[in-house]
Design a protein around this motif. Structure first.
Motif, short mmCIF file in Angstrom:
data_model
loop_
_atom_site.label_atom_id
_atom_site.label_comp_id
_atom_site.label_asym_id
_atom_site.label_seq_id
_atom_site.Cartn_x
_atom_site.Cartn_y
_atom_site.Cartn_z
N GLN A 58 0.85 -1.19 0.00
CA GLN A 58 0.00 0.00 0.00
C GLN A 58 0.88 1.24 0.00
OE1 GLN A 58 -2.61 0.51 3.40
NE2 GLN A 58 -4.13 1.48 2.10
N GLY A 62 -2.72 5.48 -0.26
CA GLY A 62 -3.75 4.49 0.05
C GLY A 62 -4.03 3.45 -1.00
N PHE A 63 -3.49 3.57 -2.21
CA PHE A 63 -3.74 2.58 -3.24
C PHE A 63 -2.91 1.33 -3.00
CE2 PHE A 63 -5.60 6.24 -5.07
CZ PHE A 63 -6.58 5.78 -5.92
N CYS A 64 -3.42 0.18 -3.44
CA CYS A 64 -2.79 -1.10 -3.16
C CYS A 64 -2.38 -1.83 -4.43
CB CYS A 64 -3.76 -2.00 -2.38
SG CYS A 64 -4.21 -1.33 -0.77
N TYR A 85 -5.67 -1.91 -6.65
CA TYR A 85 -6.96 -1.71 -5.99
C TYR A 85 -6.99 -0.33 -5.35
CZ TYR A 85 -8.02 -6.68 -6.41
OH TYR A 85 -8.28 -7.94 -6.90
N GLU A 86 -8.17 0.26 -5.30
CA GLU A 86 -8.33 1.53 -4.60
C GLU A 86 -8.10 1.32 -3.11
OE1 GLU A 86 -12.07 3.38 -5.59
OE2 GLU A 86 -11.76 2.96 -7.72
N SER A 87 -8.55 0.17 -2.59
CA SER A 87 -8.29 -0.20 -1.18
C SER A 87 -8.47 -1.71 -1.05
CB SER A 87 -9.24 0.53 -0.23
OG SER A 87 -10.58 0.11 -0.44
N SER A 89 -9.09 -4.88 2.09
CA SER A 89 -9.32 -5.23 3.48
C SER A 89 -8.71 -6.58 3.84
CB SER A 89 -10.82 -5.25 3.79
OG SER A 89 -11.49 -6.17 2.94
N GLY A 94 -10.72 -6.64 -2.27
CA GLY A 94 -10.42 -5.24 -2.54
C GLY A 94 -11.54 -4.53 -3.26
N TRP A 162 -7.11 10.59 -8.80
CA TRP A 162 -6.66 9.21 -8.90
C TRP A 162 -5.25 9.11 -9.46
CZ3 TRP A 162 -9.64 6.81 -5.81
CH2 TRP A 162 -10.97 7.17 -5.69
#
Length: 170
Positions: A58, A62-64, A85-87, A89, A94, A162
């Protein structure tokens, strides 16, 4: 923030090869932990699955980047898969994947090595807190490097929040 250059020739640099989890080891050393006198690029690795060798990196915005380095697909351990991915968990859960599964069902591929063995490959990583560029001399062609990148780039459109790029083999 200026980029830091990491290289396979650095003291204490990890080895990249056609073996399981070697790309994850290189990226973790460069982006998250640092090694020798090389500092961390400031990323985190919030999720890792030991069975599939899937690691999530990450960046500071915050982007993964999800890296699957357990020999998925026809390339086996010569390649790893990457998807943004935007985020996320968990290592496999994601929001906002890119490329989407409709675009590339298996994500994109990062070539690590011509051979399925522990032959060390020459690599370079250029990174800061939001972006990394990876160059690997895989052995497929003399003096040619495979390139992959992920992260934030400078926007050319005012207000673009973005500005993320992912580039590898499709």
């Amino acid at each position: 923030m200026p980029w830091t250059h990491y290289a396979s020739t650095d003291a204490s640099a990890p080895v990249l090869s056609g073996t399981s989890d070697s790309l994850n080891a290189v990226l973790k050393a460069c982006l998250v932990d640092g090694y020798g006198t090389q500092p961390s690029a400031g990323w985190t690795s919030p999720h890792y699955d030991t069975t599939s060798k899937t690691r999530v990196f990450q960046n500071t915005n915050g982007f993964c980047a999800q890296i699957i380095d357990g020999g998925p697909g026809a390339g086996s351990f010569r390649e790893a898969r990457i998807r943004g991915y935007e985020s996320m968990s968990d290592y496999s859960v994601g929001v906002g994947p890119f490329p989407t599964p409709a675009q590339f069902a298996n994500g994109e591929f990062i070539r690590k090595s011509l051979t399925l063995d522990a032959t060390a490959r020459v690599w370079d990583v250029y990174a800061d807190g939001t972006f990394f560029l990876l160059l690997v001399e895989t052995g497929d062609a003399i003096s040619n490097a495979m390139c992959a990148m992920f992260g934030r780039f400078a926007p050319d459109k005012l207000g673009d929040q973005w500005c993320q790029i992912i580039a590898a083999r499709s």
